[in-house]
Design a protein around this motif. Structure first.
Motif, mmCIF file in Angstrom:
data_model
loop_
_atom_site.group_PDB
_atom_site.id
_atom_site.type_symbol
_atom_site.label_atom_id
_atom_site.label_comp_id
_atom_site.label_asym_id
_atom_site.label_seq_id
_atom_site.Cartn_x
_atom_site.Cartn_y
_atom_site.Cartn_z
ATOM 1 N N ALA A 4 40.236 -11.681 35.777
ATOM 2 C CA ALA A 4 39.214 -11.070 34.940
ATOM 3 C C ALA A 4 39.223 -9.571 35.173
ATOM 4 N N SER A 26 38.093 -5.705 28.698
ATOM 5 C CA SER A 26 38.184 -7.166 28.718
ATOM 6 C C SER A 26 38.413 -7.728 27.318
ATOM 7 N N SER A 30 41.628 -9.728 26.249
ATOM 8 C CA SER A 30 41.234 -11.125 26.008
ATOM 9 C C SER A 30 41.053 -11.893 27.315
ATOM 10 N N PRO A 32 37.993 -12.540 30.690
ATOM 11 C CA PRO A 32 36.560 -12.419 30.977
ATOM 12 C C PRO A 32 36.240 -11.114 31.703
ATOM 13 N N HIS A 34 33.751 -9.673 34.768
ATOM 14 C CA HIS A 34 32.968 -10.126 35.919
ATOM 15 C C HIS A 34 32.302 -8.931 36.585
ATOM 16 N N GLN A 69 25.720 -7.223 26.660
ATOM 17 C CA GLN A 69 25.582 -8.251 25.635
ATOM 18 C C GLN A 69 25.140 -7.666 24.309
ATOM 19 N N GLY A 74 29.091 -11.826 22.230
ATOM 20 C CA GLY A 74 30.143 -12.826 22.415
ATOM 21 C C GLY A 74 31.051 -12.557 23.594
ATOM 22 N N LEU A 75 30.778 -11.503 24.345
ATOM 23 C CA LEU A 75 31.596 -11.168 25.506
ATOM 24 C C LEU A 75 31.501 -12.278 26.561
ATOM 25 N N GLN A 76 32.646 -12.719 27.056
ATOM 26 C CA GLN A 76 32.671 -13.716 28.121
ATOM 27 C C GLN A 76 32.378 -13.022 29.439
ATOM 28 N N THR A 78 30.520 -12.961 33.400
ATOM 29 C CA THR A 78 29.957 -13.596 34.582
ATOM 30 C C THR A 78 29.510 -12.498 35.545
#
Length: 297
Positions: A4, A26, A30, A32, A34, A69, A74-76, A78
């Motif tokens: 990530a 990111s 493509s 994630p 973190h 956000q 839609g951003l992945q 964590t």
């Protein structure tokens, strides 16, 4: 675990600028995103308990997440808060990083998420590329919590990379080609060299020097190194330059408007020392655009 883009967050405007840059990266790659916030509790009047500090850490992360956000639906994404020193937490996180992103303030030093020797230590010992993101002040209307934006905003400028032909630097070249490819821009490859002592002596004596042969030799060597990478990535338009003199000055000038300036750091087995050469150190402190420091064998 899938790699990530990892960014260090400390609640400062500079780290939020780094987080915005990391979010865009990111999306481009493509992968994630973190977020890591590190804190190490020590008793004091201002921090009465570790539980209080844990609450502050959570609030810092929540604020950053809300911003990201909103700007990147839609951003992945964590996040993680770690009770450890910033340097240790970041170096551990870097093991699973596509890139590790840190914010920095100003052009004369490294502050923000981590300061001084800690930041240099993270860059010097990270097993994965580290990107240092400058922050620029908005010139237009500002929204709350958006005082600074990341430098090196996406645009049509080429990615710039400095390489040393005296050492193998495939990792650096590969990273730079990928950075240019995902951005849809060209790549400016720069190689610096020093004139031989005989040239310097002649110049000091007032003699005219014809260094065209040396220039052609350096350009040919650079072209030879880049040829297989051009074949692997034919969609990347490559411009190569061999320059004499101060490498730091040339790289900083070339990267003035670049979306990213890529430099290498030779991996060393000794645990002692900062493991950073003079060129890497100079570029990190003086470049205005984001700087990627890539470890190589």
């Amino acid at each position: 675990m899938a790699r990530a883009v990892i960014v260090g967050i400390d609640g400062s405007p500079e780290s939020l600028a780094a987080a915005r840059w990391a979010a865009a990266e990111s999306v481009l790659r493509s992968v994630p995103l973190h977020l890591v916030h590190a804190w190490k509790w020590s008793p004091s009047a201002s921090v009465p308990s570790s539980e209080t500090q844990r609450h502050w850490a959570g609030r810092i992360l929540r604020t950053a997440i809300e911003h990201l956000q909103e700007s990147h639906p839609g951003l992945q994404l964590t996040h993680e808060q770690i009770s450890d020193s910033p340097a240790a937490a970041l170096l551990a996180a870097a093991e699973n990083a596509e890139v590790l992103v840190l914010g920095s303030r100003g052009l004369s030093g490294l502050t923000g998420f981590v300061t001084g020797s800690v930041a240099l230590g993270v860059v010097a010992h990270s097993p994965r590329p580290v990107v240092l993101v400058r922050a620029e002040r908005h010139t237009g209307p500002r929204s709350p919590g958006d005082e600074l934006r990341p430098a090196g905003a996406p645009g049509g400028s080429d990615v710039v990379v400095g390489i040393d032909l005296a050492h193998s630097c495939d990792e650096v070249i590969e990273f730079a080609f990928e950075a240019a490819l995902v951005r849809g821009v060209g790549l400016h490859v720069m190689h610096g060299y020093a004139l031989p002592a005989s040239y310097m002596i002649a110049a000091g004596g007032g003699m005219l020097i014809d260094d065209s042969g040396l220039v052609r030799e350096r350009e040919y060597a650079l072209s030879t190194v880049l040829e297989p990478w051009r074949e692997k990535s034919p969609d990347v338009v490559v411009r190569a330059s061999s320059v004499s003199g101060q490498a730091v000055a040339h790289l900083v000038e070339a990267g003035a408007d670049a979306p990213l300036l890529v430099i290498g750091r030779r991996e060393r087995t000794s645990p002692l020392g900062m493991h950073l050469g003079s060129v890497a150190h100079g570029v990190m402190h003086h470049a205005a655009c984001p700087v990627a420091v890539v470890p190589h064998s």
